[in-house]
Design an enzyme around this catalytic site. Structure first.
Site, PDB file in Angstrom:
ATOM      1  N   LYS A 264      10.971   8.567  10.183  1.00 33.11           N
ATOM      2  CA  LYS A 264       9.996   8.755   9.108  1.00 33.11           C
ATOM      3  C   LYS A 264       8.859   9.599   9.664  1.00 33.11           C
ATOM      4  CE  LYS A 264       6.378   6.257   6.493  1.00 33.11           C
ATOM      5  NZ  LYS A 264       5.848   4.959   6.004  1.00 33.11           N
ATOM      6  N   ASP A 269      -0.498   9.383   5.418  1.00 27.96           N
ATOM      7  CA  ASP A 269      -0.164   8.525   4.279  1.00 27.96           C
ATOM      8  C   ASP A 269      -1.449   7.989   3.650  1.00 27.96           C
ATOM      9  OD1 ASP A 269       0.877   6.822   2.413  1.00 27.96           O
ATOM     10  OD2 ASP A 269       1.630   5.347   3.862  1.00 27.96           O
ATOM     11  N   LYS A 276      -4.729   4.088  -0.808  1.00 31.74           N
ATOM     12  CA  LYS A 276      -5.069   2.991   0.093  1.00 31.74           C
ATOM     13  C   LYS A 276      -6.579   2.796   0.136  1.00 31.74           C
ATOM     14  CE  LYS A 276      -1.306   3.637   3.453  1.00 31.74           C
ATOM     15  NZ  LYS A 276      -0.695   2.302   3.345  1.00 31.74           N
ATOM     16  N   ASP A 287       1.545   7.810  10.781  1.00 34.53           N
ATOM     17  CA  ASP A 287       2.672   7.345   9.974  1.00 34.53           C
ATOM     18  C   ASP A 287       3.928   8.204  10.201  1.00 34.53           C
ATOM     19  OD1 ASP A 287       3.619   5.373   8.277  1.00 34.53           O
ATOM     20  OD2 ASP A 287       3.082   6.442   6.432  1.00 34.53           O
ATOM     21  N   ASP A 346       2.605   4.340  -2.675  1.00 30.04           N
ATOM     22  CA  ASP A 346       2.348   4.049  -1.263  1.00 30.04           C
ATOM     23  C   ASP A 346       3.601   3.529  -0.548  1.00 30.04           C
ATOM     24  OD1 ASP A 346       0.916   3.868   1.051  1.00 30.04           O
ATOM     25  OD2 ASP A 346      -0.165   2.030   0.504  1.00 30.04           O
ATOM     26  N   GLU A 348       6.199   5.092   0.230  1.00 28.45           N
ATOM     27  CA  GLU A 348       6.783   6.444   0.269  1.00 28.45           C
ATOM     28  C   GLU A 348       7.788   6.635   1.395  1.00 28.45           C
ATOM     29  OE1 GLU A 348       4.100   5.602   1.796  1.00 28.45           O
ATOM     30  OE2 GLU A 348       4.463   6.526   3.751  1.00 28.45           O
ATOM     31  N   ARG A 350      10.239   4.838   2.482  1.00 25.91           N
ATOM     32  CA  ARG A 350      11.632   4.550   2.115  1.00 25.91           C
ATOM     33  C   ARG A 350      12.218   5.657   1.242  1.00 25.91           C
ATOM     34  NH1 ARG A 350       9.700  -0.971  -0.587  1.00 25.91           N
ATOM     35  NH2 ARG A 350       8.144  -0.654   1.065  1.00 25.91           N
TER      36      ARG A 350
HETATM   37  N1  BES Z   1       2.801   3.547   6.236  1.00 23.44           N
HETATM   38  C1  BES Z   1       2.678   2.347   5.502  1.00 23.44           C
HETATM   39  C2  BES Z   1       2.956   1.101   6.354  1.00 23.44           C
HETATM   40  C3  BES Z   1       2.032   0.857   7.505  1.00 23.44           C
HETATM   41  C4  BES Z   1       0.970  -0.028   7.397  1.00 23.44           C
HETATM   42  C5  BES Z   1       2.243   1.479   8.727  1.00 23.44           C
HETATM   43  C6  BES Z   1       0.138  -0.270   8.461  1.00 23.44           C
HETATM   44  C7  BES Z   1       1.407   1.228   9.806  1.00 23.44           C
HETATM   45  C8  BES Z   1       0.355   0.355   9.676  1.00 23.44           C
HETATM   46  C9  BES Z   1       3.654   2.349   4.341  1.00 23.44           C
HETATM   47  O1  BES Z   1       3.928   3.587   3.787  1.00 23.44           O
HETATM   48  C10 BES Z   1       3.034   1.527   3.262  1.00 23.44           C
HETATM   49  O2  BES Z   1       2.042   1.938   2.734  1.00 23.44           O
HETATM   50  N2  BES Z   1       3.652   0.395   2.951  1.00 23.44           N
HETATM   51  C11 BES Z   1       3.157  -0.469   1.948  1.00 23.44           C
HETATM   52  C12 BES Z   1       4.317  -0.862   1.059  1.00 23.44           C
HETATM   53  C13 BES Z   1       3.897  -1.525  -0.213  1.00 23.44           C
HETATM   54  C14 BES Z   1       3.191  -0.538  -1.114  1.00 23.44           C
HETATM   55  C15 BES Z   1       5.125  -2.056  -0.889  1.00 23.44           C
HETATM   56  C16 BES Z   1       2.553  -1.686   2.646  1.00 23.44           C
HETATM   57  O3  BES Z   1       3.062  -2.094   3.680  1.00 23.44           O
HETATM   58  O4  BES Z   1       1.551  -2.187   2.157  1.00 23.44           O
HETATM   59 ZN    ZN Z   2       3.721   5.192   5.050  1.00 25.52          ZN
HETATM   60 MN    MN Z   3       2.502   4.144   2.306  1.00 27.45          MN
END
Ligand code: BES
Ligand code: ZN
Ligand code: MN
Length: 498
Positions: A264, A269, A276, A287, A346, A348, A350
């Site tokens: 990824k 992000d 966020k 990310d 967010d 994204e 996946r």
């Molecule tokens: N890049 C983030 C996950 C992340 C969080 C990586 C903290 C490193 C540190 C990912 O894209 C994300 O935003 N995931 C969300 C998913 C949710 C919207 C279902 C999350 O984990 O909150």
């Molecule tokens: Zn992300």
């Molecule tokens: Mn995200």
């Protein structure tokens, strides 16, 4: 700014500068170390008694200006019980040893011998690897040196051993490339997103060509032609166009199916329209740690001319809010043909991986695929920063990864997948939706990915906890760890080369 120490090899009789030695539990010293310490009589034993130092693994005794020795300082690092020291222990001890070389030193020698005696060349290479990772700093953007910067500015550190040429060879043939791979991954992750956007990332990854890696860069028209609607949807709000980079190292039998690593690479992000919160958002420059790991791994494998066919593929995008950005409720068509309802922009990572996994599977028919992704905050809640989450459709591959994790110290913990979780991601309007609600966030994300891999043995490593904001360890003082390069290098080695 300040240069990292110069690391080299020397023989037991050329001990210059700060002297670092090792001893086993019970103050057991090897013969060369005993000889080197003979001039100080029982000074180290008295110091050890005063400090209750017994040589436990990772413990340290320091004696400043030891009388009888030329060295300005004597450091003794405990190795504990030496019977079954793993690679990860050697790497750690190398980190501890160099970590005790003070800033002011001009020279230091690490006497690479344990309580049980001389080390093998590849064990010394592991010590050096740990030392190299420990001294890593990312200070490219610091223009001023702080008064109290305690970093050695120009120290030369030598590892003293029975056969310096053999140790240097062991280092050069395997470990050095691995160290460079980890360092490269850390650099990419630390780099800010205004510098490292998809095109620049692709340009840097193209540097692998120097080592004989075939590198192709897919641009937006190419991705459109392939039908990568999921990946393209993520990138459409950014002024930086997405890229997919395909890296191939063909060191194995001609025509043999490759193994594949997928990363990824979300260069930043922001969350997109589902933006966020401001707090901590700066961390999202990292990310792309999964992609950075794949690049570092390809470097390591090519540098040691691994006898294996490998493909590394990374999906590079920036996730931004904009008038052109994708919205919650949008439905995109992935390369696999499956339609995806966007619930949260967010989620994204996946979406990027869905297309890259399908593309790799279809084009290369790999023996197995491993993807790395800073995919979910939920994995940090579940496992903290100690273990990465492992999700897999294949027990054998899971076992291999778990074993490689134990050996290298980059540990993985298997989490469940299963049809029970499918209902959480079934969509009212499309084939699947990109989020699964509050519960089991890391699992539903993995379950989503699984819909894009068919029957190929596959593992997903959720590295959100292990790759970024790393705790300070004996082999890393940086924000990024370069997690996964050593793990996967070992996986490949165990799979093909042992
Ligand atoms: N890049 C983030 C996950 C992340 C969080 C990586 C903290 C490193 C540190 C990912 O894209 C994300 O935003 N995931 C969300 C998913 C949710 C919207 C279902 C999350 O984990 O909150
Ligand atoms: Zn992300
Ligand atoms: Mn995200």
């Amino acid at each position: 700014m300040s240069e990292p120490p110069k690391i080299g090899f020397t023989s037991y009789d050329r001990l210059r500068g700060v002297l670092v030695t090792f001893c086993a539990e019970g103050l057991k010293f090897g013969p060369a170390t005993q000889k080197a310490l003979a001039p100080i009589g029982d000074l180290h034993r008295r110091a050890a008694a005063a400090d209750r130092f017994t040589g436990k693994n990772g413990s340290v005794l320091e004696i400043v200006a030891p009388s009888g020795l030329n060295a300005p300082r004597l450091v003794i690092v405990g190795t504990g019980k030496e019977r079954d020291l793993k690679d990860r222990d050697l790497i750690k001890l190398g980190g501890i040893a160099i970590g005790r070389v003070p800033a002011a030193a001009a020279q230091a020698t690490i006497l690479a011998e344990f309580g049980a005696g001389a080390l093998k060349a590849d064990q010394i290479a592991d010590l050096v690897l740990g030392a190299r990772l420990r001294v890593y700093r990312f200070d490219r953007y610091k223009t001023k040196r702080k008064e109290d910067d305690e970093r050695p500015s120009k120290v030369e550190v030598n590892f003293a051993c029975t056969n310096p040429a053999a140790a240097e060879k062991a280092w050069g043939t395997h470990a050095e490339g691995l160290a460079d791979g980890v360092v490269w991954a850390r650099d990419l992750i630390n780099e800010p997103a205004n510098i490292l956007y998809p095109n620049e990332f692709a340009r840097r990854a193209s540097g692998l060509r120097k080592l004989g890696v075939l590198v192709e860069v897919l641009d937006v028209p190419a991705m459109r032609k392939l039908g990568m609607g999921a990946l393209l949807g993520v990138g459409q709000g950014s002024s930086h166009e997405p890229k997919v980079v395909v890296m191939r190292w063909n060191g194995g039998k001609r025509g043999a199916d490759p193994v594949a690593f997928i990363g990824k690479g979300v260069c930043f992000d922001s969350g997109g329209i589902s933006i966020k919160p401001a707090q901590g958002m700066e961390d999202m420059k990292g990310d792309m740690a999964g992609a950075a790991c794949v690049v570092g791994l390809m470097h390591a494998l090519a540098a040691r001319k691994a006898k294996v066919n490998v493909v590394g593929v990374i999906g590079l995008v920036e996730n931004m809010p904009d008038g052109k950005a994708q919205r919650p409720g949008d439905i995109v068509t992935s390369m696999s043909g499956q339609t995806i309802e966007i619930i949260n922009t967010d989620a994204e990572g996946r979406l990027v991986l869905a297309d890259v996994l399908h593309y790799v599977n279809k084009r290369f028919k790999p023996k197995f695929m491993v993807n790395l992704a800073t995919l979910t905050g939920a994995i940090i809640v579940a496992l903290g920063q100690e273990y990465a989450g492992l999700f897999s459709n294949d027990d054998k591959l899971s076992e291999r990864l778990t074993k490689a994790g134990e050996a290298t110290g980059e540990k993985v913990w298997r989490m469940p997948l299963g049809p029970e979780y499918d209902k959480a991601i079934d969509s009212k309007f499309a084939d699947v939706k990109n989020t699964g609600g509050r519960n089991a966030g890391s699992i539903t994300a993995a379950q989503f990915l699984q819909r894009f891999v068919d029957k190929t043995p596959w593992a997903h490593l959720d590295i959100a906890g292990t790759a970024l904001g790393s705790p300070q360890t004996d082999i890393n003082k940086s924000w990024s760890s370069g997690w996964g390069v050593r793990l996967l290098d070992r996986l490949v080695e165990d799979y093909y080369e042992r």
